[in-house]
Design a protein around this motif. Structure first.
Motif, mmCIF file in Angstrom:
data_model
loop_
_atom_site.group_PDB
_atom_site.id
_atom_site.type_symbol
_atom_site.label_atom_id
_atom_site.label_comp_id
_atom_site.label_asym_id
_atom_site.label_seq_id
_atom_site.Cartn_x
_atom_site.Cartn_y
_atom_site.Cartn_z
ATOM 1 N N VAL A 70 0.834 -1.203 0.000
ATOM 2 C CA VAL A 70 0.000 0.000 0.000
ATOM 3 C C VAL A 70 0.870 1.256 0.000
ATOM 4 N N GLN A 71 1.940 1.253 0.779
ATOM 5 C CA GLN A 71 2.847 2.398 0.788
ATOM 6 C C GLN A 71 3.496 2.596 -0.580
ATOM 7 N N GLY A 72 3.742 1.501 -1.295
ATOM 8 C CA GLY A 72 4.351 1.570 -2.619
ATOM 9 C C GLY A 72 3.478 2.277 -3.647
ATOM 10 N N ILE A 73 2.175 2.315 -3.405
ATOM 11 C CA ILE A 73 1.265 3.026 -4.317
ATOM 12 C C ILE A 73 0.772 4.325 -3.670
ATOM 13 N N GLU A 74 1.487 4.770 -2.630
ATOM 14 C CA GLU A 74 1.191 6.006 -1.911
ATOM 15 C C GLU A 74 -0.187 5.998 -1.255
ATOM 16 N N GLY A 75 -0.589 4.818 -0.794
ATOM 17 C CA GLY A 75 -1.829 4.683 -0.047
ATOM 18 C C GLY A 75 -1.531 4.538 1.432
ATOM 19 N N THR A 76 -2.575 4.254 2.209
ATOM 20 C CA THR A 76 -2.413 4.021 3.638
ATOM 21 C C THR A 76 -3.156 2.754 4.022
ATOM 22 N N LEU A 77 -2.724 2.158 5.128
ATOM 23 C CA LEU A 77 -3.396 0.992 5.694
ATOM 24 C C LEU A 77 -3.665 1.284 7.157
ATOM 25 N N GLN A 78 -4.940 1.238 7.536
ATOM 26 C CA GLN A 78 -5.353 1.389 8.925
ATOM 27 C C GLN A 78 -5.917 0.049 9.371
ATOM 28 N N ILE A 79 -5.514 -0.405 10.555
ATOM 29 C CA ILE A 79 -5.973 -1.690 11.066
ATOM 30 C C ILE A 79 -6.770 -1.468 12.341
ATOM 31 N N VAL A 80 -8.052 -1.811 12.277
ATOM 32 C CA VAL A 80 -8.920 -1.762 13.454
ATOM 33 C C VAL A 80 -8.721 -3.083 14.186
ATOM 34 N N THR A 81 -8.493 -2.992 15.483
ATOM 35 C CA THR A 81 -8.044 -4.163 16.203
ATOM 36 C C THR A 81 -8.913 -4.460 17.422
ATOM 37 N N ASN A 82 -8.622 -5.553 18.079
ATOM 38 C CA ASN A 82 -9.245 -5.925 19.342
ATOM 39 C C ASN A 82 -8.121 -6.274 20.325
#
Length: 114
Positions: A70-82
């Protein structure tokens, strides 16, 4: 129980809500499906892992690879967790790299700022 999920597409993000186990058994399919959707876009990804029962080292490796893609395409990744997932991530000190969020709403706010 294996890994199951749904995909929702917003204006500039994709939201994946997953349940089950992110482990050595489900990891190859997880990686293949997510890579396909990352390439299709939108480039900002939210993974809702709040209903995941277990993540092993294979699952963590897949998450790290997904962040890099995702960083390679200039995006972001958010992870909702428990708490279970958070504990596993913190054991290997990846909580900052994986951008853990407490809720889907918090993740959506991060995406709006991106």
């Amino acid at each position: 129980m294996s890994l199951r999920g749904t995909r929702e597409v917003g204006d500039n993000y994709q939201l994946f809500r997953l349940t089950g186990l992110l482990d050595a058994f489900s990891e190859p399919t997880f990686r293949k499906v997510l890579n396909k959707f990352v390439e299709e876009g939108p480039k900002h990804i939210i993974l809702d892992l709040s209903h995941i029962d277990f993540v092993d080292s294979s699952g963590l490796g897949a998450l790290v690879q997904l962040v890099k893609k995702v960083q390679g395409i200039e995006g972001t990744l958010q992870i909702v967790t428990n708490p279970r997932v958070t504990q596993t991530v913190k054991l290997v000190r990846l909580e900052q790299f994986l951008s853990l969020q407490p809720s889907v709403d918090a993740a959506l706010e991060k995406v709006k700022l991106a």
